[in-house]
Design a protein around this motif. Sequence first.
Motif, PDB file in Angstrom:
ATOM      1  N   VAL A 105      57.187  27.558  47.771  1.00  8.20           N
ATOM      2  CA  VAL A 105      56.736  26.436  48.604  1.00  8.20           C
ATOM      3  C   VAL A 105      57.568  25.196  48.292  1.00  8.20           C
ATOM      4  CG1 VAL A 105      54.805  24.873  49.091  1.00  8.20           C
ATOM      5  CG2 VAL A 105      54.402  27.327  48.862  1.00  8.20           C
ATOM      6  N   ILE A 106      57.819  24.943  47.021  1.00  3.11           N
ATOM      7  CA  ILE A 106      58.626  23.783  46.630  1.00  3.11           C
ATOM      8  C   ILE A 106      60.003  23.874  47.274  1.00  3.11           C
ATOM      9  CG2 ILE A 106      59.741  22.640  44.671  1.00  3.11           C
ATOM     10  CD1 ILE A 106      57.262  23.562  42.977  1.00  3.11           C
ATOM     11  N   GLY A 107      60.608  25.064  47.246  1.00  2.00           N
ATOM     12  CA  GLY A 107      61.902  25.265  47.882  1.00  2.00           C
ATOM     13  C   GLY A 107      61.844  25.046  49.385  1.00  2.00           C
ATOM     14  N   GLN A 108      60.787  25.516  50.024  1.00  2.00           N
ATOM     15  CA  GLN A 108      60.624  25.325  51.469  1.00  2.00           C
ATOM     16  C   GLN A 108      60.523  23.845  51.818  1.00  2.00           C
ATOM     17  OE1 GLN A 108      57.110  27.604  52.354  1.00  2.00           O
ATOM     18  NE2 GLN A 108      58.175  29.577  52.203  1.00  2.00           N
ATOM     19  N   LEU A 109      60.019  23.061  50.885  1.00  2.00           N
ATOM     20  CA  LEU A 109      59.873  21.616  51.106  1.00  2.00           C
ATOM     21  C   LEU A 109      61.157  20.855  50.789  1.00  2.00           C
ATOM     22  CD1 LEU A 109      56.299  21.277  49.608  1.00  2.00           C
ATOM     23  CD2 LEU A 109      56.920  20.999  52.013  1.00  2.00           C
ATOM     24  N   HIS A 143      62.939  20.990  47.807  1.00  2.00           N
ATOM     25  CA  HIS A 143      63.047  20.531  46.426  1.00  2.00           C
ATOM     26  C   HIS A 143      63.365  21.688  45.489  1.00  2.00           C
ATOM     27  CE1 HIS A 143      61.643  16.496  47.360  1.00  2.00           C
ATOM     28  NE2 HIS A 143      60.743  17.059  48.147  1.00  2.00           N
ATOM     29  N   GLU A 144      63.829  21.352  44.306  1.00  2.00           N
ATOM     30  CA  GLU A 144      64.074  22.319  43.243  1.00  2.00           C
ATOM     31  C   GLU A 144      62.877  22.290  42.297  1.00  2.00           C
ATOM     32  OE1 GLU A 144      66.722  24.391  42.699  1.00  2.00           O
ATOM     33  OE2 GLU A 144      67.498  23.770  44.642  1.00  2.00           O
ATOM     34  N   PRO A 145      62.305  23.432  41.945  1.00  2.00           N
ATOM     35  CA  PRO A 145      61.135  23.435  41.054  1.00  2.00           C
ATOM     36  C   PRO A 145      61.530  23.274  39.582  1.00  2.00           C
ATOM     37  CG  PRO A 145      61.674  25.668  41.691  1.00  2.00           C
ATOM     38  CD  PRO A 145      62.626  24.769  42.439  1.00  2.00           C
ATOM     39  N   ASN A 146      62.243  22.181  39.290  1.00  3.70           N
ATOM     40  CA  ASN A 146      62.691  21.943  37.916  1.00  3.70           C
ATOM     41  C   ASN A 146      61.788  20.940  37.210  1.00  3.70           C
ATOM     42  OD1 ASN A 146      63.542  19.343  38.746  1.00  3.70           O
ATOM     43  ND2 ASN A 146      65.574  20.086  39.273  1.00  3.70           N
ATOM     44  N   GLY A 147      62.089  20.657  35.970  1.00  9.72           N
ATOM     45  CA  GLY A 147      61.262  19.743  35.186  1.00  9.72           C
ATOM     46  C   GLY A 147      61.188  18.343  35.760  1.00  9.72           C
ATOM     47  N   TYR A 148      62.275  17.888  36.377  1.00 13.78           N
ATOM     48  CA  TYR A 148      62.293  16.542  36.954  1.00 13.78           C
ATOM     49  C   TYR A 148      61.397  16.461  38.187  1.00 13.78           C
ATOM     50  CZ  TYR A 148      66.295  16.443  33.867  1.00 13.78           C
ATOM     51  OH  TYR A 148      67.098  16.538  32.766  1.00 13.78           O
ATOM     52  N   GLU A 208      59.819   9.172  46.091  1.00 15.43           N
ATOM     53  CA  GLU A 208      61.018  10.003  46.046  1.00 15.43           C
ATOM     54  C   GLU A 208      61.026  10.843  44.780  1.00 15.43           C
ATOM     55  OE1 GLU A 208      64.752   8.185  46.927  1.00 15.43           O
ATOM     56  OE2 GLU A 208      63.817   6.757  48.297  1.00 15.43           O
ATOM     57  N   PHE A 209      61.175  12.142  44.953  1.00 16.09           N
ATOM     58  CA  PHE A 209      61.258  13.062  43.821  1.00 16.09           C
ATOM     59  C   PHE A 209      62.683  13.091  43.317  1.00 16.09           C
ATOM     60  CE2 PHE A 209      57.548  14.469  46.166  1.00 16.09           C
ATOM     61  CZ  PHE A 209      56.643  14.696  45.145  1.00 16.09           C
ATOM     62  N   ASP A 210      62.845  13.100  42.009  1.00 13.28           N
ATOM     63  CA  ASP A 210      64.163  13.116  41.365  1.00 13.28           C
ATOM     64  C   ASP A 210      64.455  14.527  40.859  1.00 13.28           C
ATOM     65  OD1 ASP A 210      66.549  12.431  40.171  1.00 13.28           O
ATOM     66  OD2 ASP A 210      65.605  11.663  38.360  1.00 13.28           O
ATOM     67  N   ASP A 211      64.738  15.412  41.813  1.00 16.11           N
ATOM     68  CA  ASP A 211      65.012  16.791  41.417  1.00 16.11           C
ATOM     69  C   ASP A 211      66.423  17.165  41.790  1.00 16.11           C
ATOM     70  OD1 ASP A 211      64.098  16.594  44.112  1.00 16.11           O
ATOM     71  OD2 ASP A 211      63.803  18.728  44.204  1.00 16.11           O
TER      72      ASP A 211
END
Length: 112
Positions: free
Chosen positions: A28-32, A34-39, A109-112
């Motif tokens: 889901v994170i990828g579909q949005l 974004h990268e599902p990383n720690g940041y 804003e997500f910092d990924d």
Amino acid sequence: MDPLRLVETTPGKFSLLLDAGTTQVDEVIGQLGHEPNGYFWEGIAQFLVSSQAPALEGRLSYDPEAGMFCAYGDDRAALQELAALMSAVATDGERMRGLVESATAGGFEFDD
């Protein structure tokens, strides 16, 4: 608290950890976009605190890496509360989708 874990690193000091890329919502994170990383997970934590648990503000610190989310401090109760909020999102794709969409709509804003 799954997939997060709370550990006592030294007496009275605690870390809340999540291994990035291992949750039920990574797709889901990828579909949005974004990268599902720690940041990214730090952004989730910050948004949850600001929008749902402002009393946690200033009671913990963050130290993510690409492969791991980490929040830490000496306030075990604050970290447990954050763990409960994050666990609910990390195990529910629809909740994650709604949270990210709400954050983005509000200018976060997500910092990924």
